[in-house]
Design an enzyme around this catalytic site. Structure first.
Site, PDB file in Angstrom:
ATOM      1  N   ASN A  66       1.773   6.508   1.118  1.00 53.09           N
ATOM      2  CA  ASN A  66       3.096   6.285   0.559  1.00 53.09           C
ATOM      3  C   ASN A  66       4.005   5.427   1.444  1.00 53.09           C
ATOM      4  O   ASN A  66       4.929   4.793   0.940  1.00 53.09           O
ATOM      5  CB  ASN A  66       3.767   7.639   0.304  1.00 53.09           C
ATOM      6  CG  ASN A  66       5.217   7.500  -0.059  1.00 53.09           C
ATOM      7  OD1 ASN A  66       5.573   7.108  -1.161  1.00 53.09           O
ATOM      8  ND2 ASN A  66       6.095   7.799   0.898  1.00 53.09           N
ATOM      9  N   SER A 112       4.021  -0.274  -6.599  1.00 53.19           N
ATOM     10  CA  SER A 112       5.379  -0.508  -7.088  1.00 53.19           C
ATOM     11  C   SER A 112       5.264  -1.291  -8.381  1.00 53.19           C
ATOM     12  O   SER A 112       4.281  -2.007  -8.600  1.00 53.19           O
ATOM     13  CB  SER A 112       6.190  -1.317  -6.071  1.00 53.19           C
ATOM     14  OG  SER A 112       7.421  -1.759  -6.625  1.00 53.19           O
ATOM     15  N   TYR A 170       6.789  -8.431  -0.301  1.00 52.49           N
ATOM     16  CA  TYR A 170       6.682  -7.096  -0.875  1.00 52.49           C
ATOM     17  C   TYR A 170       5.882  -7.139  -2.174  1.00 52.49           C
ATOM     18  O   TYR A 170       4.971  -6.312  -2.382  1.00 52.49           O
ATOM     19  CB  TYR A 170       8.083  -6.544  -1.129  1.00 52.49           C
ATOM     20  CG  TYR A 170       8.119  -5.135  -1.666  1.00 52.49           C
ATOM     21  CD1 TYR A 170       7.911  -4.044  -0.834  1.00 52.49           C
ATOM     22  CD2 TYR A 170       8.389  -4.890  -3.014  1.00 52.49           C
ATOM     23  CE1 TYR A 170       7.957  -2.739  -1.330  1.00 52.49           C
ATOM     24  CE2 TYR A 170       8.440  -3.593  -3.514  1.00 52.49           C
ATOM     25  CZ  TYR A 170       8.225  -2.524  -2.670  1.00 52.49           C
ATOM     26  OH  TYR A 170       8.275  -1.246  -3.153  1.00 52.49           O
ATOM     27  N   LYS A 218       2.290  -5.206  -2.641  1.00 51.23           N
ATOM     28  CA  LYS A 218       2.125  -4.139  -3.628  1.00 51.23           C
ATOM     29  C   LYS A 218       1.085  -4.523  -4.690  1.00 51.23           C
ATOM     30  O   LYS A 218       0.356  -3.655  -5.186  1.00 51.23           O
ATOM     31  CB  LYS A 218       3.462  -3.802  -4.269  1.00 51.23           C
ATOM     32  CG  LYS A 218       4.431  -3.117  -3.303  1.00 51.23           C
ATOM     33  CD  LYS A 218       3.853  -1.823  -2.722  1.00 51.23           C
ATOM     34  CE  LYS A 218       4.869  -1.059  -1.893  1.00 51.23           C
ATOM     35  NZ  LYS A 218       4.331   0.208  -1.364  1.00 51.23           N
ATOM     36  N   THR A 276      16.717   7.162  -3.359  1.00 48.33           N
ATOM     37  CA  THR A 276      16.290   7.936  -2.203  1.00 48.33           C
ATOM     38  C   THR A 276      17.464   8.020  -1.231  1.00 48.33           C
ATOM     39  O   THR A 276      18.541   7.475  -1.492  1.00 48.33           O
ATOM     40  CB  THR A 276      15.089   7.285  -1.508  1.00 48.33           C
ATOM     41  OG1 THR A 276      15.502   6.028  -0.950  1.00 48.33           O
ATOM     42  CG2 THR A 276      13.943   7.056  -2.485  1.00 48.33           C
TER      43      THR A 276
END
Length: 259
Positions: free
Chosen positions: A96, A148, A163, A167, A198
């Site tokens: 994760n 993601s 990113y 992913k 979050t």
């Protein structure tokens, strides 16, 4: 067998990376609530220890913390061996831990690019390889990778090619490992969250602004997700309830990628 019994994780050992906070913490707590023992693996030793203390107080001492830099191959080999030595086995792995980075591709710093790829993709491979060997020897195990929706679509307006690419790599790594290991008892799946609140992102969402408005307007449910909304899927993929599921990618994004 009662259908709910299929979701029980009693006597199973789960490793969750990046579990000191955020999505990893929520999924780790879900596994604990289903009966598992939890190894919290995080680069921040203090936060990991605090998380383990909180969770152990609630779940009969079944959480323990391990501090490690997952981009260090030797450290990954060591942490896998330590968890196995401490608990005797590893049944569940949740890869994760991850970071995000926004920068225009034409001017991005290469070291920043490599850091994202190292943490978000290469570390997933390293720990999957090490713990996967153990699972293959036992002919049993479930690996779940946090990808993601950014691995499925190039979401806008933020520039984040590193990113997105990392992913997307996680998704293909998931499928590749699933195919390689399917006949040896190890299942490999991925979740692809959308915009989630979050500890780090909640103030950003609460403050709002044009970019948040754009994201929410593009999300059919019109809101960001909460970490707890991943818990049911986490337990499902870790448990015998998903015994015929491997190589799958689950979008948890309020309908964002369905449009």
């Amino acid at each position: 067998m009662n259908i709910f019994d299929q979701f029980r994780l009693d006597d199973r050992v789960a490793v969750v990376t990046g579990a000191a906070q955020g999505l990893g913490y929520a999924m780790g707590e879900a596994l604990l609530s289903a009966g598992a023992r939890l190894a919290i693996v995080d680069i921040d030793a203090d936060k990991a220890a605090a998380a383990a203390e909180r969770l152990s107080a609630r779940y009969d001492g079944r959480a323990r913390s391990y501090a490690v830099d997952l981009t260090d191959e030797a450290a990954v080999v060591d942490i896998a061996a330590r968890v196995i030595a401490d608990h005797g086995q590893i049944d569940i792995l949740f890869n994760n831990a991850g970071v995000a980075h926004h920068a225009p591709s034409e001017s991005d710093d290469y070291d920043a690019w490599k850091r994202v790829v190292d943490i978000d993709l290469n570390a997933v491979y390293l720990l999957s390889r090490e713990i996967g060997r153990h699972m293959l020897d036992r002919r049993a195990g479930s690996i779940v990778n946090t990808a993601s929706m950014s691995g499925l679509i190039a979401n806008v307006p933020q520039p984040q090619s590193a990113y997105n690419a990392a992913k997307a790599g996680v998704i293909m790594l998931t499928k590749s490992l699933a195919v390689e290991w399917a006949d040896r008892g190890v299942r490999v799946n991925a979740i692809a969250p959308g915009y989630m609140k979050t500890e780090i992102t909640r103030p950003f969402f609460d403050e709002g602004g044009p970019m948040i408005d754009r994201w929410m307007n593009m999300t059919p449910m019109g809101r960001a997700g909460e970490p707890e909304e991943l818990e049911g899927l986490a337990v499902y993929l870790a448990s015998d309830a998903s015994s015929f599921v491997t190589g799958a990618v689950f979008s948890i994004d309020g309908g964002y990628t369905a449009v």
